[in-house]
Design a protein around this motif. Structure first.
Motif, mmCIF file in Angstrom:
data_model
loop_
_atom_site.group_PDB
_atom_site.id
_atom_site.type_symbol
_atom_site.label_atom_id
_atom_site.label_comp_id
_atom_site.label_asym_id
_atom_site.label_seq_id
_atom_site.Cartn_x
_atom_site.Cartn_y
_atom_site.Cartn_z
ATOM 1 N N GLU A 123 -4.325 -10.684 35.330
ATOM 2 C CA GLU A 123 -3.364 -11.750 35.036
ATOM 3 C C GLU A 123 -2.976 -11.683 33.561
ATOM 4 O O GLU A 123 -3.839 -11.588 32.678
ATOM 5 N N THR A 146 -1.055 -13.615 30.472
ATOM 6 C CA THR A 146 -0.569 -14.918 29.997
ATOM 7 C C THR A 146 -0.143 -14.797 28.546
ATOM 8 O O THR A 146 -0.274 -13.735 27.931
ATOM 9 N N SER A 153 2.332 -11.322 35.874
ATOM 10 C CA SER A 153 2.519 -12.635 35.246
ATOM 11 C C SER A 153 3.543 -13.443 36.025
ATOM 12 O O SER A 153 4.627 -12.948 36.351
ATOM 13 N N ASP A 208 3.798 -16.701 34.813
ATOM 14 C CA ASP A 208 3.886 -17.786 33.834
ATOM 15 C C ASP A 208 5.250 -17.744 33.138
ATOM 16 O O ASP A 208 5.650 -16.723 32.565
ATOM 17 N N LYS A 209 5.976 -18.865 33.166
ATOM 18 C CA LYS A 209 7.331 -18.905 32.607
ATOM 19 C C LYS A 209 7.343 -18.596 31.120
ATOM 20 O O LYS A 209 8.245 -17.911 30.624
ATOM 21 N N ASP A 210 6.353 -19.099 30.380
ATOM 22 C CA ASP A 210 6.327 -18.853 28.934
ATOM 23 C C ASP A 210 6.086 -17.372 28.628
ATOM 24 O O ASP A 210 6.685 -16.809 27.696
ATOM 25 N N THR A 211 5.228 -16.743 29.423
ATOM 26 C CA THR A 211 4.957 -15.310 29.226
ATOM 27 C C THR A 211 6.190 -14.489 29.580
ATOM 28 O O THR A 211 6.532 -13.519 28.874
#
Length: 510
Positions: A135, A137, A183, A185-188
């Motif tokens: 994963e 991040t 990923s 994750d939106k920020d990543t």
């Protein structure tokens, strides 16, 4: 021991070997009494089985020590077993040569197939410690994409979105080769500056980040594999024992630039060829190679003079070599012209051949490269050919049997040729539809065909004879010999006449 990262590789290796000599080692020494208790509880541990007298083991030792120190910080243990002191343990572990490295997971071993240098051992074991897909991040993004030479990351809106399944399957297949991450994750994803679904490969060489150029949602595993495998090969890199397999597995021809590594011009010579390597990368893999260390390889590629730089294109699949004429200069202009001619099919391969023997006195025909087509493709004859190497022990043991086979058919040379060819002194021509993968290689070509049949039976005379009789197109039955009449062996009529005469003479005596 983090100061290792601040030292030159040579200094780091020296300190590692010094620490080992002083007993300050991060490599665990295991014995028969401690092996299971030390190895079985570990989720991951690397074990070297070695012999103190082994030269390869000695060369590996400082790299192994350095890797052990670095991996200790990642909670990955590294151990060794002295097979001279613990022969029964090594035999039980199936050790047949030195050094043998094995990766154990909770006591279950698998063969270590990674490099033998410190950074390669570290990279390999780190990948073994991770899940096939990790994963990614914002916390580990920067570290993860630089954690290996080739790192592939899938950016998806959901872990179930396509191509998650294809990506995971590829990761399981190539977990020893590359590092894989995912990923959602939106920020990543924003940090990576991509739009899902996307797949990006990060490399420690050439272009640092490359995005899959087609719609990622519909990509298949095979397409993704081909793309990543291609990106894993630099535009031009030094080739050696650690990375040669990568090139050998590629479907592309390999272009070698042989250089003297001690020359002040080495870096400039590589830089001069780099634009050409980049231009033709989709069709040819380019490497540079230490011409001093691998001079014998240059000879094997039919480079006639120890004159550097030298340039050769090799068709790895067909084992054909195309060396650039050393009478001229080896520079960007001549190299590109040579590559273009090769790709256009306008070059003839350089074929190595021993001289044609002046006589053929042995029972087996001595074949050389220059005569291959003439002898082997003689439609009137069956041909049984052994391709051998002078140094090969199996070939030496086969020779008397092969000679006897030749003697057996010596009186039928008009129908069958029993031949041998030294494969390292003679190249196979493009007309040969096979390549030599080991010694001896034994092939049978029936008369009137271009078909080659592999001989895979045992190497007894009886089996060889049976194989010939089964596959030969010509009638190889040995003609029966009728004895000529002699005084001692009269014809049937003469014998009858003499017998009757004898009776008459006997009657007169009575």
């Amino acid at each position: 021991m983090r100061f290792h990262s601040l030292l030159s590789p040579a200094a780091a290796l020296f300190l590692a070997s010094l620490a080992a000599a002083e007993g300050d080692s991060d490599v665990l020494s295991l014995t028969a009494s401690t092996f299971e208790s030390s190895v079985n509880p570990e989720p991951l541990i690397l074990v070297e089985f070695f012999a103190p007298w082994c030269g390869h083991c000695k060369a590996l030792a400082p790299h192994y020590e350095e890797a052990a120190t670095a991996l200790k910080e990642k909670n990955i243990k590294v151990a060794k077993v002295d097979c001279v002191e613990e022969p029964d343990l090594c035999q039980a572990q199936g050790v047949q040569g030195y050094p043998t490295l094995k990766v154990f997971r909770n006591g279950t071993p698998t063969e270590y197939s990674g490099p033998r240098k410190a950074d390669g051992i570290i990279s390999y074991m780190v990948k073994q410690s991770l899940p096939a897909v990790s994963e990614v991040t914002t916390t580990n993004f920067e570290e993860f994409k630089k954690a290996d030479r080739v790192v592939a990351v899938a950016y998806l809106a959901s872990s179930t979105d396509a191509p998650a399944a294809e990506f995971s399957a590829l990761a399981e297949k190539h977990r020893d080769d590359y590092l894989f991450g995912i990923s959602t994750d939106k920020d990543t994803i924003a940090l990576a500056d991509v739009k899902p679904p996307s797949i990006v490969v990060y490399r420690s060489f050439d272009e640092p980040a490359t995005t899959y150029p087609f719609p990622a949602a519909s990509v298949k595993e095979a397409e993704l594999e081909e793309w990543i495998n291609d990106l894993a090969i630099p535009v031009i890199d030094e080739v050696n024992g650690d990375n040669y397999a990568t090139y050998a597995q590629s479907s592309k021809p390999l272009a070698y630039l042989f250089l003297d590594p001690s020359s002040e011009k080495k870096d400039a010579q590589i830089a001069e060829i780099r634009p050409i390597a980049s231009k033709y990368k989709s069709k040819v893999n380019f490497v540079w190679i230490d011409a001093i260390k691998f001079g014998d390889h240059a000879k094997a590629l039919n480079v006639l003079e120890a004159k550097w730089p030298a340039f050769v294109v090799q068709d790895l699949g067909k084992q054909l070599k195309y060396p650039l004429d050393q009478a001229g200069e080896t520079n960007a202009e001549t190299v590109e012209a040579w590559v273009v001619k090769y790709l256009d099919g306008k070059l003839e391969p350089a074929l190595k051949s021993a001289p044609i023997p002046e006589t053929q006195d042995e029972p087996v025909f001595t074949l050389v490269g220059k005569q291959f087509d003439e002898v082997v493709f003689d439609d009137s004859k069956d041909v049984f050919l052994e391709l051998y190497a002078t140094w090969c022990g199996h070939c030496k043991r086969l020779k008397p049997t092969w000679d006897t086979l030749g003697e057996t058919y010596a009186d039928r040379k008009d129908k069958i040729t029993i031949a041998k060819m030294e494969a390292q002194e003679n190249d196979l021509p493009p007309s040969a539809p096979f390549r030599v993968g080991g010694f001896p290689t034994i092939k049978f070509k029936p008369a009137g065909t271009r078909e080659f049949i592999d001989y895979e039976g045992d190497r007894t005379l009886e089996s060889l004879l049976e194989f010939v009789e089964t596959h030969a197109k010509n009638n190889l039955t040995k003609p029966k010999v009728v004895p000529a009449p002699t005084d001692e062996a009269p014809l049937e009529g003469e014998a009858k006449e003499k017998k009757e005469t004898s009776k008459e003479e006997g009657h007169d005596e009575l």
